[in-house]
Structures are given as C-alpha cells and as structure tokens.
Design an enzyme around this catalytic site. Structure first.
Site, short mmCIF file in Angstrom:
data_model
loop_
_atom_site.label_atom_id
_atom_site.label_comp_id
_atom_site.label_asym_id
_atom_site.label_seq_id
_atom_site.Cartn_x
_atom_site.Cartn_y
_atom_site.Cartn_z
N PHE A 111 0.86 -1.19 0.00
CA PHE A 111 0.00 0.00 0.00
C PHE A 111 0.89 1.24 0.00
CE2 PHE A 111 -2.23 3.53 2.02
CZ PHE A 111 -3.38 3.58 1.26
N ASP B 272 9.43 2.29 1.17
CA ASP B 272 8.35 3.06 1.78
C ASP B 272 8.34 2.73 3.28
OD1 ASP B 272 5.95 4.00 2.77
OD2 ASP B 272 4.77 3.43 1.01
N LYS C 60 3.91 9.87 8.64
CA LYS C 60 3.24 9.42 9.87
C LYS C 60 3.93 9.83 11.16
CE LYS C 60 0.50 5.66 7.89
NZ LYS C 60 -0.89 5.89 8.24
C1 LIG Z 1 3.15 2.39 3.81
C2 LIG Z 1 2.30 3.58 3.53
N1 LIG Z 1 2.64 4.38 2.50
C3 LIG Z 1 1.92 5.46 2.21
C4 LIG Z 1 0.79 5.79 2.94
C5 LIG Z 1 0.01 7.01 2.60
O1 LIG Z 1 0.23 7.99 3.56
P1 LIG Z 1 -0.77 9.23 3.73
O2 LIG Z 1 -2.07 8.66 4.21
O3 LIG Z 1 -0.10 10.11 4.75
O4 LIG Z 1 -0.88 9.88 2.41
C6 LIG Z 1 0.41 4.98 4.01
C7 LIG Z 1 -0.80 5.29 4.78
O5 LIG Z 1 -1.35 4.50 5.48
C8 LIG Z 1 1.19 3.84 4.31
O6 LIG Z 1 0.87 3.03 5.32
#
Ligand SMILES: Cc1ncc(COP(=O)(O)O)c(C=O)c1O
Length: 401
Positions: A139, A224, A253
C-alpha cells in the site's frame, strides 16, 4: 457521538470513510476520550502517527513556541528548521539529502518522480525506462502514483486508467522480482514492513537480494517507511535490521508526531536528479512542521524510546502469542516487530475491533483478516499488559467475529 456531529457528518461530509464509530475529542499519552466522556486505551496511534502518544508536553511546548514566532513563509525562503531536521535525520541514514513534504502519499509521489528522473538518466532519454516494480499486497497511498503502485482492486477500482509502467511481484519472492526487473525498470519500490496489507515484513535475505540485484542492474531500491519507520519496529528505520542501504526512503506518519510532515531521503549518488524547478510543495517543511518533527526526535532520543520499544515489545508479543495458543479457533498468527503488530484472524477484524472498542481498547483492522495493534512508542508495561487483558476478556466472551 453527539447528535450535532452525527448530523453534520451525515449532511456535509463526503462519505469516503466508513461511518465513524465515535468522535475523538481529547487525548493524553496512550489515552483517547470521545465526546461522551468515554476513555479508551488508544493502540491506533492515529494509524501509526502519534509516536509520542497524544499531546506530549515537550511536543506541545515546541509547537506552541514555534506557532507564536513563525508558522509558514513558503520555500521561497530558507527555513532553518529544515536544515536542522535534515541534519538530525541524517544520523539515521547513509550519506544523502532530504526533501520535506506533507504526507505519506506525497513522499511517495516524490519517490516515483525520482524513479522517472533516474530512468531518464540511465536511458539517455525520457519515456523509455520508467517501469517500477512493487510488491503484491503493498500500500503506497491514494494519489494516482500511490494507487498505481498499490496492486489492490479495492484501491484502484473506479479510477482507471492507472499511471502506466507499474508491475508487481509477491513480497519475499526474489526470483519473481528478478524476473520483473528488466531493462525497462527504473526502480523497485516496496514497504519494508507492509502495514495496510496486514503487517507482513520483507525478509532480511530478500531485502539483501534485492539490494544486490538493484545494484547490478542500475535500478533504484526505494523503500516506503511511511508506516514502519521512525522507531516503530524497534529501529529508527525498519530496513536497518537487514543491514542494507537503500537508494531512497519515503517517511511520514510518526515523523511529525501528529502534525502532517513527510519527507524523502535520497542517497547522495542520485540526489542531484532533482534540480531547481523539478519538484516542489507550498507547505512542505514549513517552520511549524519542522518544529513538530524536531520535538519528536528530541523526545525519542532523550528518552531512548527506540530501545524502549525493542525491550518491551518482545514480552508483549510473547503474551499475544499465548493468546494465540489459547484461542486457536479465533486467532491464526501474530506478525510484526516492535510496536507494529498484526494479529491474523480467522474472522472479520472489523467486528473484533468493534468488540475491543466496547471494552475500551482501540485497534485498527488491516488487510482482510488482520487486527493491527500500534501502541504509541511511549506505551509502558502497564498499557501493554492492559491491552492483553482486554483482548483476553473479549476472546473469552461468546462474541461473533
Ligand atoms: C506504507 C504507507 N505508504 C503510504 C501511505 C500514505 O500515507 P498518507 O495517508 O499520509 O498519504 C500509508 C498510509 O497508510 C502507508 O501506510
């Protein structure tokens, strides 16, 4: 939830989220209160955001102080906090550079643009080498780049055509990745520990193998760490455990401790791919955001919170595994590291999360059959034990999930 909030939600908000079960109005440490005065043990941490728990006094003080001096002036001007934050974060990365943004998805968009620039440099022209290999069940956010990188029907449905050039392989299957990494590929992009997909870590051997393949084929290895980074797994970045050096990292986050802050780190060798004008954001790295992130680093370092996560998580995970043995008909397995834990279920995580909430514990469903427990990094033995007690109480009951 009080009638006014419920009515306003019903009447004025787009219904892109499931109907919320409560209205959160106050937080302190690991505790959250709803608008009816009910108290909860919050093991959602705002989905891995509130690393210091809610309203940590040192974080509040730093944000309050900065808010009274300068909140925003844009990237037309230097922001001393960005320099400070980059230097502090550089203690956790190989040599490289940072670019500050506002969210996880925005960090990932910047990484995907980096991949395009790398591909153009390698191929000598645009549009030839731009494919990105990502992991199944991953994700990466809800933007067009994030969706294309996220091979899940429920994320992509309704929004096709996707951005071209994305292909996917199963996590931890090095042969499948190797096969996908042909001459058209500019980058491999994956979560070090998959979060939304259900807490599935990339194996250390797999990451080391990917590192070798990427180096051999001149492909960027981009990680990521939006959910698993900033101390959550018991090291500042989750990839440290594998002993590898990626080419780029996305983070967000926990970085701002509740304030929207994201960043990418880019290894020195490809940091010059971004030139003036190639990327930007109005809000990214504003003084207030930097002050919030610096306060997170101050508290994590002064209180040695990452060692705390390592020390406390093992016995906590063992207690969760005891529950697994006691309730094999309900629980399937415990996965994850540090304070990023998923309990695989036979049933629906949404129903279990509902029962836990009634019993005073907030947790987040993930994937199809996983319940996520994401304590703030300040959670102590008492709170971790309380979470196990509440879980055991709910599992003992004759509830359906
Ligand atoms: C691994 C990962 N990448 C990207 C995102 C997207 O982040 P945002 O919701 O701050 O755009 C998330 C959100 O849960 C995530 O868990």
């Amino acid at each position: 939830m009080n009638a006014k909030t419920a009515r306003q939600y019903e009447r004025y908000l787009v219904s892109n989220y499931a109907p919320p079960p409560l209205a959160a109005v106050r937080g302190e440490g690991c505790r959250l209160w709803d608008d009816e005065g009910r108290e909860y043990l919050d093991f959602t941490s705002g989905i891995a955001v509130s690393a210091l728990g809610h309203c940590h006094p040192r974080w509040v003080e730093a944000v309050r102080r900065q808010a009274a001096v300068l909140v925003h002036a844009s990237n037309l001007f230097a922001v001393p906090g960005q320099g400070e934050l980059a230097e502090r974060l550089a203690a956790y990365t190989p040599p490289g550079r940072f670019l500050f943004v506002n969210s996880g998805a925005e960090a990932n968009e910047a990484l995907l643009k980096l991949a395009r620039l790398h591909g153009r440099r390698r191929a000598g022209s645009e549009g030839e080498r731009f494919a990105v290999v990502t992991a199944e069940r991953g994700f990466h956010g809800r933007t067009f780049g994030g969706m294309a990188a996220t091979p899940q029907e429920k994320i992509q449905e309704g929004f096709r055509p996707m951005l071209p050039g994305f292909r996917h392989a199963p996590l931890n299957d090095l042969n499948a990745f190797a096969e996908a990494m042909d001459d058209s590929v500019a980058a491999v992009f994956l979560e070090t520990v998959q979060g939304e997909g259900g807490i599935f870590p990339a194996d250390a051997d797999f990451l080391r193998g990917l590192r070798e393949l990427c180096t051999e084929r001149d492909i960027l290895l981009m990680l990521d760490e939006v959910q698993c980074g900033i101390g959550r797994t018991g090291s500042f970045f989750a990839f440290e455990e594998a002993g590898i050096e990626p080419d780029a990292i996305g983070m967000a986050k926990g970085l701002g401790g509740g304030f929207p802050v994201g960043a990418i780190w880019v290894a020195e060798a490809c940091a010059d791919l971004f030139a003036p004008g190639s990327h930007g954001t109005t809000f990214g790295g504003q003084p207030l955001a930097c002050a919030a992130a610096l306060a997170v680093l101050d508290v994590l370092e002064e209180d040695d919170r990452i060692a705390h996560v390592r020390r406390l998580s093992q016995p906590w995970i063992e207690e969760l595994e005891d529950l697994l043995r006691a309730y094999p008909d309900r629980l399937r397995e415990v996965r994850g590291r540090g304070f990023l834990v998923g309990i695989g279920l036979h049933g629906d995580p949404r129903a279990l999360a509902g029962h836990l909430r009634e019993a005073g514990l907030l947790a987040v469903p993930a994937g199809e059959q996983t319940l996520r427990l994401l304590p703030p990094l300040v959670a102590g033995e008492a709170e971790l034990a309380e979470s196990v007690r509440i879980l055991r109480g709910v599992l003992r009951g004759n509830l359906d999930f």
